[in-house]
Design an enzyme around this catalytic site. Structure first.
Site, PDB file in Angstrom:
ATOM      1  N   ASP A 103      46.976  92.684  16.641  1.00  0.00           N
ATOM      2  CA  ASP A 103      47.063  93.039  17.903  1.00  0.00           C
ATOM      3  C   ASP A 103      46.148  91.944  18.600  1.00  0.00           C
ATOM      4  O   ASP A 103      44.973  92.155  18.877  1.00  0.00           O
ATOM      5  CB  ASP A 103      46.686  94.390  18.382  1.00  0.00           C
ATOM      6  CG  ASP A 103      46.865  94.494  19.987  1.00  0.00           C
ATOM      7  OD1 ASP A 103      47.418  93.760  20.510  1.00  0.00           O
ATOM      8  OD2 ASP A 103      46.387  95.817  20.160  1.00  0.00           O
ATOM      9  N   CYS A 123      42.592  93.804  14.302  1.00  0.00           N
ATOM     10  CA  CYS A 123      42.116  93.804  15.600  1.00  0.00           C
ATOM     11  C   CYS A 123      42.156  95.182  16.338  1.00  0.00           C
ATOM     12  O   CYS A 123      42.810  95.437  17.329  1.00  0.00           O
ATOM     13  CB  CYS A 123      42.688  92.641  16.511  1.00  0.00           C
ATOM     14  SG  CYS A 123      42.734  91.278  15.823  1.00  0.00           S
ATOM     15  N   ALA A 124      41.421  96.037  15.535  1.00  0.00           N
ATOM     16  CA  ALA A 124      41.729  97.593  15.951  1.00  0.00           C
ATOM     17  C   ALA A 124      41.102  97.888  17.538  1.00  0.00           C
ATOM     18  O   ALA A 124      41.669  98.859  17.996  1.00  0.00           O
ATOM     19  CB  ALA A 124      41.023  98.716  14.985  1.00  0.00           C
ATOM     20  N   GLY A 142      41.151 101.618  19.030  1.00  0.00           N
ATOM     21  CA  GLY A 142      41.806 102.359  17.845  1.00  0.00           C
ATOM     22  C   GLY A 142      43.117 102.828  18.589  1.00  0.00           C
ATOM     23  O   GLY A 142      43.598 103.638  18.005  1.00  0.00           O
ATOM     24  N   GLY A 143      43.600 102.590  19.667  1.00  0.00           N
ATOM     25  CA  GLY A 143      44.826 103.056  20.352  1.00  0.00           C
ATOM     26  C   GLY A 143      45.983 102.762  19.317  1.00  0.00           C
ATOM     27  O   GLY A 143      46.674 103.910  18.955  1.00  0.00           O
ATOM     28  N   LYS A 144      46.222 101.664  18.693  1.00  0.00           N
ATOM     29  CA  LYS A 144      47.481 101.519  17.726  1.00  0.00           C
ATOM     30  C   LYS A 144      47.038 101.838  16.395  1.00  0.00           C
ATOM     31  O   LYS A 144      48.072 102.479  15.809  1.00  0.00           O
ATOM     32  CB  LYS A 144      47.885 100.003  17.549  1.00  0.00           C
ATOM     33  CG  LYS A 144      48.296  99.437  19.121  1.00  0.00           C
ATOM     34  CD  LYS A 144      48.631  98.050  18.983  1.00  0.00           C
ATOM     35  CE  LYS A 144      49.274  97.498  20.427  1.00  0.00           C
ATOM     36  NZ  LYS A 144      48.332  97.484  21.182  1.00  0.00           N
ATOM     37  N   ASP A 171      37.465  95.522  13.364  1.00  0.00           N
ATOM     38  CA  ASP A 171      37.376  94.486  14.604  1.00  0.00           C
ATOM     39  C   ASP A 171      36.156  93.597  14.441  1.00  0.00           C
ATOM     40  O   ASP A 171      35.218  94.065  13.764  1.00  0.00           O
ATOM     41  CB  ASP A 171      37.549  95.513  15.777  1.00  0.00           C
ATOM     42  CG  ASP A 171      37.759  94.452  17.031  1.00  0.00           C
ATOM     43  OD1 ASP A 171      38.942  94.561  17.556  1.00  0.00           O
ATOM     44  OD2 ASP A 171      36.807  93.785  17.506  1.00  0.00           O
ATOM     45  N   CYS A 181      49.611  91.384  24.394  1.00  0.00           N
ATOM     46  CA  CYS A 181      49.919  91.907  25.347  1.00  0.00           C
ATOM     47  C   CYS A 181      50.048  90.692  26.614  1.00  0.00           C
ATOM     48  O   CYS A 181      49.353  90.700  27.614  1.00  0.00           O
ATOM     49  CB  CYS A 181      48.819  92.828  26.072  1.00  0.00           C
ATOM     50  SG  CYS A 181      47.058  92.442  25.959  1.00  0.00           S
TER      51      CYS A 181
END
Length: 429
Positions: free
Chosen positions: A306, A238-239, A242-244, A262, A359
């Site tokens: 994520d 679940c990119a 692309g932060g992670k 994603d 989150c």
């Protein structure tokens, strides 16, 4: 603009949000476009008033006996920004753009003892979530809610592929940036008070060169705990933007392979420019097409999920969503999470690990999902997070963080981060 005009503008924006049922960010942008005379400082102050009003909407409405935009903004001006009613009324009398002066009744209401409010109001949380919060945090749930109603810091992750923390700290010295407590590559700018402006670091030379990315320390922590190492094969299922993915690429020093995927092509779109700016060369972006991941089944050392969630952990940044959350939306997210976890399991090789992240601070999306997954997929077991934490992060793990099902929960109160859940689920050899 002086304070009276800013207060009037904040009231106008909140009324617009309520009338049009649109996000606060859109309402603030629309106000700025319609009032181009307002400078950057004015817009920042008005935004602070609006967001502060929404963060403590329940407790301020209780004190004022009124949840109107005017009542909420006046409560912020007095209770949070520490103006006196007398000072405000004197300022209002001399300003044509000011709200109406505070009435005697409003001044009296501002003396209300907030400790007499019901617990969910003191916590500034929707009442229907109380059982969930009590399950998640026990007797500390009110304090957790109160911390969630504060302002967030501005956190950045130093990109070790192009820079180091000392260089970034020197570059951002003018903003009083300091190193983060837990993330070894983190830099943070503490939240300001009243009408202080949050710096736009994305225009900074260091950002444009790829030295750092804006990323909450909580997100940095869970990315580090994913345990991606040089040479690994990793699927970021679940990119999103692309932060992670970028954090994983740096941890892997561009060695091995990350597959960024994603299901929503629009969410994935920003990743290409970010990869280039960060110098991340070991990432292969997979577009959401039928069979796009079939060749990865059973081959991944790490599969990072994520998951889509209610976003309850980000309520400091998006307080308007706190008051829009419904049981129906929560149920929808739970169904999505279960399906994604089961899909992710098929990509994990024997001995590999499935990383589950949200989150969210709600057990329905966190421990409940982990427990249900393990019941459906008995070939997986919960990994001990303590050694992962010790090897990846810069400060010890608080004994308060572990959850009942073997994950951890980060919160503003516990870690001075957004709310995150993390669990590592290892597949048997």
């Amino acid at each position: 603009m002086r304070l009276p005009g800013r207060l009037s503008a904040a009231i106008e924006v909140l009324n617009d949000v309520e009338a049009r049922k649109r996000p606060v960010s859109e309402a603030l942008k629309a106000w700025g476009l319609g009032n181009r005379f307002a400078g950057a400082g004015d817009r920042a102050a008005i935004g602070n008033l609006v967001y502060d009003a929404l963060r403590r909407r329940a407790s301020h409405a209780f004190i004022m006996g009124d949840d109107s935009a005017r009542a909420l903004v006046l409560a912020v001006a007095v209770l949070d920004w520490h103006n006196t009613p007398e000072t405000l009324n004197a300022a209002f009398a001399d300003d044509a753009h000011a709200p109406a002066q505070l009435s005697d009744a409003e001044i009296a209401r501002l003396q209300t003892d907030p400790t007499t409010a019901p617990d969910h109001i003191r916590a500034d949380m929707p009442e229907w979530l109380v059982p969930s919060l009590q399950r998640a945090f026990g007797p500390n749930w009110v304090a957790e809610g109160q911390a969630m109603a504060g302002r967030p810091s501005l956190d950045m992750r130093v990109n070790a592929l192009k820079s180091n923390r000392d260089r970034v700290l020197k570059n951002l010295k003018r903003f009083d940036a300091v190193q983060t407590q837990f993330s070894p590559n983190g830099v943070t700018i503490p939240p300001g008070e009243r009408d202080s402006r949050t710096p736009n670091v994305t225009t900074d030379e260091g950002y444009l060169k790829g030295w750092f990315e804006v990323q909450d320390q909580g997100s940095q922590i869970v990315a580090a705990l994913a345990g991606a190492r040089p040479g690994n094969q990793v699927l970021d299922l679940c990119a999103g933007a692309g932060g992670k993915t970028l954090a994983l690429a740096a941890d892997m020093t561009n060695k091995g392979q990350i597959f960024a995927y994603d299901s929503d092509r629009n969410r994935l779109a920003p990743i290409y420019d970010r990869l280039k700016r960060n110098g991340a060369r070991n990432v292969q972006v997979r577009a959401p097409l039928d069979g796009a991941l079939d060749d990865l089944v059973g081959k991944m050392d790490r599969v990072v999920v994520d998951a889509p969630c209610t976003g309850t952990g980000t309520w400091r940044r998006r307080p308007d969503t706190k008051w829009k959350l419904t049981p129906e939306l929560l149920a929808t997210r739970q169904a999505e999470q279960s399906a994604i976890l089961d899909d992710a399991a098929r990509f994990v090789k024997p001995g590999g690990t499935l990383i589950y992240i949200t989150c969210s601070i709600l057990p329905e999306e966190n421990d409940d999902q982990t427990t249900a997954f393990l019941a459906r997929q008995p070939q997986f077991v919960v990994a001990d997070i303590a050694p992962l934490w010790q090897s990846s992060l810069a400060a010890p793990m608080s004994p308060e963080l572990p959850s009942v099902a073997g994950g951890i929960i980060l919160t503003p109160r516990r870690t001075a981060t957004d709310g995150f859940y993390f669990a590592a689920l290892t597949r048997a050899e």
